[in-house]
Enzyme design. Structure first.
Site, short mmCIF file in Angstrom:
data_model
loop_
_atom_site.label_atom_id
_atom_site.label_comp_id
_atom_site.label_asym_id
_atom_site.label_seq_id
_atom_site.Cartn_x
_atom_site.Cartn_y
_atom_site.Cartn_z
N GLU A 1 -2.63 8.24 -3.08
CA GLU A 1 -3.45 7.12 -2.61
C GLU A 1 -4.89 7.53 -2.37
O GLU A 1 -5.16 8.57 -1.77
CB GLU A 1 -2.86 6.57 -1.31
CG GLU A 1 -3.64 5.43 -0.70
CD GLU A 1 -3.15 5.07 0.69
OE1 GLU A 1 -3.54 3.99 1.18
OE2 GLU A 1 -2.38 5.85 1.29
N LYS B 1 -3.39 -3.53 -3.21
CA LYS B 1 -2.45 -3.52 -2.09
C LYS B 1 -2.44 -4.87 -1.38
O LYS B 1 -3.49 -5.40 -1.01
CB LYS B 1 -2.83 -2.40 -1.11
CG LYS B 1 -1.84 -2.22 0.03
CD LYS B 1 -2.26 -1.05 0.91
CE LYS B 1 -1.26 -0.80 2.04
NZ LYS B 1 -1.68 0.32 2.90
N CYS C 1 1.10 3.20 0.26
CA CYS C 1 1.28 3.60 1.65
C CYS C 1 2.47 2.88 2.28
O CYS C 1 3.57 2.92 1.76
CB CYS C 1 -0.01 3.36 2.42
SG CYS C 1 -0.03 4.06 4.09
#
Length: 545
Positions: A297, A366, A419
């Site tokens: 990430e 995301k 995440c």
């Protein structure tokens, strides 16, 4: 045991609150990285005795509804939950020490206030349980219904935070975790509460010996059935691999300090490329046989897609047969969407696919952002008192519009998770028919904020359970670890330890047939909760009838 149970039931004041908090804290030993599953017996058995002791003299309508008893149960439930979350989430404080000059003052918020807020959920669960309470074994279902409902609320209320759900006591043990293929994490949570609370009836002061013993015996039988199911499922041997796929995961262990800056961009990128090309066998060209290189990430202190020099450097360093899949911040100006309207620049936490020539082939933004990490709730108010989000992005990240599959040449359709998107059961795939097309899950993350604490291990355990639930393999690339390749039964086929610099080579396991959870969770979920409430209500009605 009877004397100790009576002490818990009859305790009052600070001894009672301390006992509740300590019992909750012991439950954290059932979570990663300790994974002592029987430790969850302590908080669940104690919960029954604590709610037993919440009975209060009621008058008027209170005799029917038991408001004072419910409030007393909620209060002790808060202390129980505070102990559990404090012991399970203490590592959140490590993030405030990464840049102590900016965030040290907020350390008490991360370590104490977050567990205190989360404890409101079990407080609610204890109160609901007391409302359904009875004097016999039926109160085990009341606890299951109350605490189970509070966990369901915790998973979605205020954007949701289902970290360290009680079901992870079973989910952390691979054989027991196979139950998630049928019931998911929420089902495991209900089973954990019910089965681990059962021994509380052994200390009941009334009733026949059989009545006191039966719940524990039945719970033991249920555990054996669950273990047998898991062992049978894991006995099928390794899954086949997706042909012509050779993965390499790069784990740079980049520190979250001042060295991660735009001024060092060339040095950082050169280090990534050198590490990615590291030889792990007799061939000195490490990338020669790699089809897919995975980076974690947000590894860049710049916007990759807007930096042609960086893309050119990556293209020059990689064979044409290698595709790079990497976390990366993405920027988009309002003017690019609506020409003539300058507006502001929006930033997204993304996964991007880079092909030959440095071309960005696909991108996923995301959807489920981390509060306080990637954006600030009540932004204007909190910034006015000096609070900022941890990730240094002007105005914070914007959320993506929807979950979608990522198109990566040479891989089955990829379900991306950035995440902590990986901790939400039933919400890691796109909605509708597109979900059935997924062939692999990809989780890129940066757990470097939390050092070598329990946090990264807990994150891995929860991501691994998504593989069991969905029957899909998982590729997990983490900046500081633990990076891993997981098969659709939750078995880790390859991994790199925490706080290690290196690369991880491996093949990609094939997906298996859709699990019961993947096919029918929308129907099974309400059925399980209705069953818990139904048994609790029947017992309560019999008590009051």
């Amino acid at each position: 045991m009877f004397d100790f149970a009576q002490w818990v039931v009859l305790s009052a004041g600070w001894p009672r609150r301390l006992a509740a908090a300590l019992a909750g804290a012991v439950g954290a030993l059932a979570l990663a990285p300790v994974d002592v599953m029987p430790a969850m017996l302590v908080p669940m058995v104690a919960a029954v005795w604590l709610i037993d002791g919440a009975a209060r003299r009621e008058t008027g309508l209170g005799r029917v509804l038991g408001w004072r008893s419910c409030m007393a149960a909620a209060v002790v439930g808060w202390w129980w939950g505070f102990g559990y979350f404090l012991a399970g989430l203490w590592w959140l404080g490590a993030a405030f020490l990464v840049e102590p000059d900016r965030y040290l003052w907020a350390l008490p918020f991360g370590v104490v206030a977050v567990p205190a807020g989360l404890a409101l959920f079990p407080a609610f669960g204890f109160g609901v349980a007391r409302l359904l309470w009875s004097s016999g074994p039926g109160r085990l279902f009341a606890l299951t219904a109350g605490l189970g409902t509070s966990e369901w609320l915790r998973s979605w209320l205020f954007t949701g935070f289902p970290w360290n759900a009680y079901g992870m006591a079973f989910g952390g043990t691979l054989t027991l975790a196979q139950g998630a293929s049928a019931f998911g994490l929420e089902g495991l949570t209900l089973l954990t509460i019910l089965l681990c609370a059962a021994p509380a009836t052994l200390a009941d002061p009334v009733g026949s010996r059989l009545r006191r013993l039966a719940p524990t015996v039945l719970a033991a039988v249920a555990m054996l059935v669950l273990l047998g199911f898991g062992a049978h499922r894991l006995d099928r041997g390794p899954t086949r691999d997706v042909p012509n796929v050779r993965l390499r995961l790069m784990q740079p262990d980049t520190p979250e300090d001042g060295s991660f800056s735009y001024a060092n961009k060339d040095k950082i990128l050169a280090g990534y490329l050198a590490l990615s090309n590291r030889a792990t066998g007799p061939d000195p060209d490490g990338l020669k046989t790699v089809t897919h290189l995975i980076w974690p990430e947000s590894p860049f202190p710049f916007i990759l897609s807007r930096d042609p020099d960086a893309l050119g450097t990556i293209a020059a360093a990689m064979p044409d047969s290698t595709v790079l899949v990497t976390g990366a911040a993405r920027a988009e100006r309002d003017a690019e969407i609506n020409p003539g309207q300058p507006g502001r620049t929006h930033y997204f936490n993304a996964i991007q696919v880079v092909g030959p020539g440095g071309t960005v082939l696909d991108s996923y933004d995301k959807v489920h952002l981390v509060p306080f990490g990637e954006y600030l709730p009540f932004d204007a108010l909190l910034r006015a008192v000096g609070l900022t989000n941890f990730v240094h992005v002007p105005g914070g990240f914007d959320a993506g519009t929807r979950r979608r599959l990522l198109d990566v040449p040479g891989l089955p359709p990829v379900a991306p998770q950035i995440c902590y998107e990986a901790i939400f059961p039933g919400a890691v795939l796109p909605e509708g028919p597109e979900a059935g097309k997924a062939g692999v899950m990809l989780n890129v993350t940066n757990d470097g904020w939390f050092g070598t604490t329990a946090g990264p291990y807990q994150h891995l355990a929860q991501a691994r359970l998504r593989a069991v639930e969905e029957g899909l393999p998982l590729i997990r690339a983490a900046n500081t670890g633990v990076s891993a390749i997981v098969d659709p039964y939750g078995r880790i086929t390859a991994s790199l330890p925490l706080d290690t610099v290196g690369v991880l080579d491996g093949t990609l396991p094939q997906r298996i047939a859709p699990t019961l959870f993947a096919r029918h969770w929308g129907t099974l979920q309400p059925a399980l909760y209705l069953a818990a409430f139904g048994f609790a209500l029947l017992s309560a009605i019999r008590r009051r009838g």
